[in-house]
Scaffold this motif. Structure first.
Motif, PDB file in Angstrom:
ATOM      1  N   ARG A 173       0.841  -1.201   0.000  1.00 48.07           N
ATOM      2  CA  ARG A 173       0.000   0.000   0.000  1.00 48.07           C
ATOM      3  C   ARG A 173       0.875   1.249   0.000  1.00 48.07           C
ATOM      4  O   ARG A 173       0.625   2.198  -0.754  1.00 48.07           O
ATOM      5  N   GLU A 187       0.946   4.167  -2.879  1.00 48.58           N
ATOM      6  CA  GLU A 187       0.691   5.576  -2.572  1.00 48.58           C
ATOM      7  C   GLU A 187       1.846   6.460  -3.025  1.00 48.58           C
ATOM      8  O   GLU A 187       1.632   7.557  -3.553  1.00 48.58           O
ATOM      9  N   GLU A 226       1.654   9.463  -5.834  1.00 51.76           N
ATOM     10  CA  GLU A 226       2.124  10.822  -5.526  1.00 51.76           C
ATOM     11  C   GLU A 226       3.181  11.274  -6.535  1.00 51.76           C
ATOM     12  O   GLU A 226       3.148  12.411  -7.010  1.00 51.76           O
TER      13      GLU A 226
END
Length: 94
Positions: free
Chosen positions: A79, A83, A87
């Motif tokens: 995860r 992420e 980004e």
């Protein structure tokens, strides 16, 4: 592990293995095991994981201060990676 034997020793091992009705490899293993202290063989068998191997060294590390935040960097790595990629994509760096 590979052990290089002289031709004379290899021949002697082969002859003795035939005499005993076994293979040279099995005979060599039996002879080596008979010469090592049982404690060192048992100790080697205990080290089964990287943690088991490193534990004596990890125990020597200083304890973190009591007010240090608890970290678990190996938790939710998939995860966290996803992420970070999102980004980077959002910032145009991917």
């Amino acid at each position: 592990m590979t052990i290089d034997l002289s031709p004379q020793l290899e021949l002697a091992l082969e002859n003795e293995a035939v005499r005993r009705g076994t293979t040279p490899q099995m005979l060599a293993l039996k002879i080596i095991e008979s010469q090592l202290p049982a404690a060192s063989i048992e100790e080697s068998a205990k080290v089964q994981t990287l943690y088991d191997f490193l534990k004596p060294h990890l125990d020597s590390l200083p304890e973190p201060p009591p007010d240090a935040p608890q970290t678990n960097y190996s938790q939710d790595t998939g995860r966290k990676f996803a992420e970070a990629m999102v980004e980077k994509h959002r910032q145009g760096r991917l």
